[in-house]
Scaffold this motif. Structure first.
Motif, short mmCIF file in Angstrom:
data_model
loop_
_atom_site.label_atom_id
_atom_site.label_comp_id
_atom_site.label_asym_id
_atom_site.label_seq_id
_atom_site.Cartn_x
_atom_site.Cartn_y
_atom_site.Cartn_z
N ARG A 153 8.60 15.80 6.66
CA ARG A 153 8.23 17.21 6.55
C ARG A 153 8.67 17.80 5.21
NH1 ARG A 153 8.79 20.17 12.37
NH2 ARG A 153 7.11 21.40 11.48
N ALA A 154 9.64 17.16 4.58
CA ALA A 154 10.07 17.59 3.25
C ALA A 154 9.25 16.94 2.15
CB ALA A 154 11.54 17.27 3.05
N GLY A 155 8.29 16.05 2.54
CA GLY A 155 7.37 15.47 1.56
C GLY A 155 7.53 14.00 1.29
N ALA A 156 8.40 13.29 2.03
CA ALA A 156 8.66 11.88 1.75
C ALA A 156 7.73 10.96 2.53
CB ALA A 156 10.12 11.55 2.09
N ALA A 208 0.82 -1.21 0.00
CA ALA A 208 0.00 0.00 0.00
C ALA A 208 0.86 1.26 0.00
CB ALA A 208 -0.93 0.00 1.22
N ILE A 209 2.08 1.14 0.51
CA ILE A 209 2.97 2.30 0.59
C ILE A 209 3.30 2.83 -0.80
CG2 ILE A 209 5.30 3.01 1.31
CD1 ILE A 209 5.00 1.00 3.64
N TRP A 210 3.28 1.95 -1.81
CA TRP A 210 3.58 2.40 -3.17
C TRP A 210 2.64 3.52 -3.59
CZ3 TRP A 210 0.89 2.87 -7.70
CH2 TRP A 210 1.65 3.14 -8.84
N THR A 211 1.36 3.42 -3.23
CA THR A 211 0.40 4.45 -3.61
C THR A 211 0.74 5.78 -2.96
OG1 THR A 211 -1.33 2.78 -3.91
CG2 THR A 211 -2.06 5.06 -3.64
N ALA A 212 1.20 5.75 -1.71
CA ALA A 212 1.60 6.99 -1.04
C ALA A 212 2.76 7.65 -1.78
CB ALA A 212 1.98 6.72 0.41
N ALA A 223 11.68 -0.76 -1.69
CA ALA A 223 11.18 -1.39 -2.91
C ALA A 223 9.91 -0.72 -3.42
CB ALA A 223 10.93 -2.87 -2.65
N GLN A 224 9.15 -0.05 -2.53
CA GLN A 224 7.96 0.69 -2.94
C GLN A 224 8.29 2.13 -3.33
OE1 GLN A 224 5.47 -1.50 -2.99
NE2 GLN A 224 6.90 -2.88 -1.90
N GLY A 225 9.56 2.52 -3.22
CA GLY A 225 9.97 3.89 -3.52
C GLY A 225 10.04 4.79 -2.31
N ALA A 226 9.76 4.25 -1.13
CA ALA A 226 9.79 5.05 0.09
C ALA A 226 11.21 5.10 0.65
CB ALA A 226 8.84 4.46 1.14
N VAL A 227 11.40 5.95 1.65
CA VAL A 227 12.66 5.99 2.39
C VAL A 227 12.58 4.95 3.50
CG1 VAL A 227 14.18 7.41 3.82
CG2 VAL A 227 12.97 8.44 1.88
N GLY A 228 13.60 4.12 3.62
CA GLY A 228 13.60 3.07 4.64
C GLY A 228 14.80 3.17 5.55
N HIS A 229 14.59 3.06 6.86
CA HIS A 229 15.67 3.06 7.85
C HIS A 229 15.54 1.81 8.71
CE1 HIS A 229 16.79 7.29 7.17
NE2 HIS A 229 15.49 7.56 7.16
#
Length: 590
Positions: A563-566, A475-479, A536-542
């Motif tokens: 806050r920068a939009g990610a 679902a994170i891909w849609t975000a 893998a969904q394009g998000a930032v991961g830590h």
């Protein structure tokens, strides 16, 4: 906005093009969706609604509803669920024939149990067998497709003409927005969508937003309830889900102060009352805690405002039958024989068939104002400095310290969360649970809530269990696709720990080896790369973050990126464990 690269517009919906002439059945259906003011339609594509899809792309254009492309139908429903938790209004969802509906059933059950509005548009291969393509249309056509979900939607229909489809969508729109709210489901015949029009169909009259008129209790019942509560020396208010606006929040405070009542809240329901207010009973949870049970045992009257499982709560606290009970709820209007989500039956002294916040307004008109309480929010707990393992209490304290100057909305919290660890001082501080306990809903609901909160100035944060995250991670891909900022913190205990608690209970009862409760429960060997799945969904991961000495710095970086939009995911490895109330509630026999 018609491509995958199109971004959701957080502003008001565009004006429909009134001079267009619909040429196909699905064009007329889009005209109705636009007239309803529907801004988004979440979907995973399917041939059964290819006509509607074309009309959304080539007929509606920028006037919307805008498509939110999802990687799974379950996520599409969960996104609409999260949207409704914030806005109180329906999003549209499109589900592909019987197979897409089967994917979506659990998420629909969650939305049903959580009583959120949602306009679900289904589709099917041609109901006229002579029009079906070989093989594929036959396996994607059902005689009674809504039967799959009829027991957990509020209304369904399968119309067979353009005019009937318009009428059904209008009726479904009215019904889903009328309390008690719940999803509605309309199946659109693919042949009807692709029917060429010879004249312009008449559109039913409909309105936008929340329905203007809602069911309400009689003036006599409200007056009787007010008299009972005003005469009570030790009333207790049980607050279930409520509206997210500040006026309703203020009215709940005024009611508690007018009654001189103690107030109990519920982590399943979200923030409905300031938890630092002196009237609030400490320790809100997913199950009733000891402070709440003690408050109820000392009550001489109970006001339940949409409380989830009132009968079970009164029984758990051993409240005598002699205690007067006023219940403001519309739940009896949705009870059916298949699902038992209506919980146990309560014989209330006064039933107020109204939305809880409408009942609050009515009761206030009969009560003298109380003395407004002065209170100061409690300071957040200080994180423990230095290296060491992380538990949920430390995660909560560190997250609060990082977000101290940020307006935050907690979208979800895990089952092991201590309700005392974080105060709620605004109706959008916390949104509550998913209704049906269907694991995998957390990521999608986070995306929908974050979409609704975008440009609100509030930062959406979800603390999810690893099992919930793993089931819904796509679902994170849609975000990311829609550039929806959100922070997901995974409280990763490498286990389906809920079931470890149950296995321990069974082993103790049977005199067996408790040390083996983890077998078949642990998510390890190998441990999934949760941050890698986010990337893998394009998000930032830590992560994984295993040492509390690193936690604050990583969370600060994550908040800065959001806050920068990610869209950001942080994998935090935590110790297993539940609060005493949660552990007892899960394994209690009755």
């Amino acid at each position: 906005m018609t491509t995958n690269d199109a971004r959701a517009d957080a502003g008001p919906p565009a004006e429909p093009l009134t001079d267009r002439i619909p040429q196909w059945g699905s064009d007329a259906l889009v005209d109705l969706l636009q007239r309803a003011g529907i801004r988004f339609i979440a979907l995973n594509p399917g041939a059964s609604f290819r006509g509607l899809h074309d009309s959304l792309v080539n007929y509606a254009g920028d006037a919307g509803p805008q498509m939110l492309l999802c990687l799974h139908e379950e996520h599409a429903v969960a996104i609409a669920h999260g949207w409704a938790k914030v806005t109180g209004e329906p999003m549209a969802v499109a589900l592909h024939s019987n197979v897409g509906l089967m994917h979506a059933t659990m998420a629909l059950y969650n939305a049903w149990c959580d009583r959120v509005p949602m306009l679900v548009v289904g589709a099917t291969g041609p109901l006229d067998a002579a029009k079906r393509r070989p093989w594929i249309d036959w396996i994607h056509t059902a005689a009674d497709q809504p039967a799959l979900v009829r027991n957990f939607v509020k209304w369904d229909d399968t119309p067979t003409s353009v005019a009937a489809s318009l009428e059904s969508l209008a009726r479904a729109w009215d019904i889903t927005r009328t309390a008690p709210t719940a999803p509605t489901y309309v199946v659109l015949d693919s042949a009807v969508q692709e029917q060429q029009l010879t004249d312009r169909p008449a559109l039913p009259r409909i309105s936008e937003g929340r329905a203007a008129d809602q069911p309400t209790a009689s003036a006599e019942s409200v007056a009787r309830a007010a008299a009972i509560l005003a005469d009570a020396a030790s009333p207790v208010v049980l607050l279930g889900p409520g509206r997210r606006d500040e006026s309703a929040w203020a009215d709940r405070i005024r009611l508690a102060e007018a009654l001189g009542a103690r107030v109990i809240t519920d982590l399943k329901a979200g923030s409905t009352f300031p938890t630092s207010h002196p009237a609030h009973v400490p320790g809100p949870g997913f199950f009733l805690g000891e402070h709440a049970r003690a408050a109820l045992r000392g009550a001489d009257a109970v006001l339940a405002l949409g409380w989830i499982d009132l009968a079970g709560t009164l029984a758990q606290a051993a409240v005598p039958d002699s205690v007067a009970v006023v219940s403001a709820t519309l739940e009896p209007l949705l009870a059916n024989g298949w699902s038992k989500d209506h919980q146990g039956r309560v014989q209330a002294d006064v039933w107020l068939p109204a939305e809880p916040d409408a009942a609050v307004t009515g009761l206030l008109a009969h009560l003298a104002p109380g003395t407004p309480a002065a209170w100061t929010p409690r300071p957040a707990p200080e994180p423990v400095a230095g290296p060491g393992r992380i538990d949920l209490a430390q995660l909560s304290a560190t997250l609060q310290s990082v977000l101290a100057d940020v307006d935050t909305t907690l979208v979800r919290l895990p089952l092991g969360w201590d309700g005392e660890s974080w105060d709620f001082e605004h109706p959008l501080d916390y949104l509550g649970y998913d209704g049906g306990g269907g694991i995998g809903s957390g990521p999608g609901m986070t995306v929908g809530a974050a979409l609704a909160l975008r440009d609100s100035g509030r930062l959406p944060v979800a603390v999810l269990g690893d099992g919930d995250y793993l089931m819904g991670v796509q679902a994170i891909w849609t975000a990311v696709n829609q550039q929806v900022p959100a922070l997901i913190v995974v409280a990763n205990n490498h286990s389906y720990f809920n079931d470890e608690v149950h296995q321990e209970k069974v082993a103790v009862v049977r005199g067996r080896d408790v040390s083996r409760k983890w077998v078949g429960q642990r998510i390890a060997d190998p441990a999934p790369d949760l941050a890698g799945l986010a990337r893998a969904q394009g998000a930032v991961g830590h992560g994984p973050i295993t040492d509390r000495a690193r936690l604050a710095d990583v969370l600060r970086t994550a908040v800065r990126d959001v806050r920068a939009g990610a869209t950001v995911v942080v994998d935090v490895v935590v110790e297993t464990g539940y609060t005493p109330a949660m552990a007892a509630g899960l394994t209690r026999e009755h």
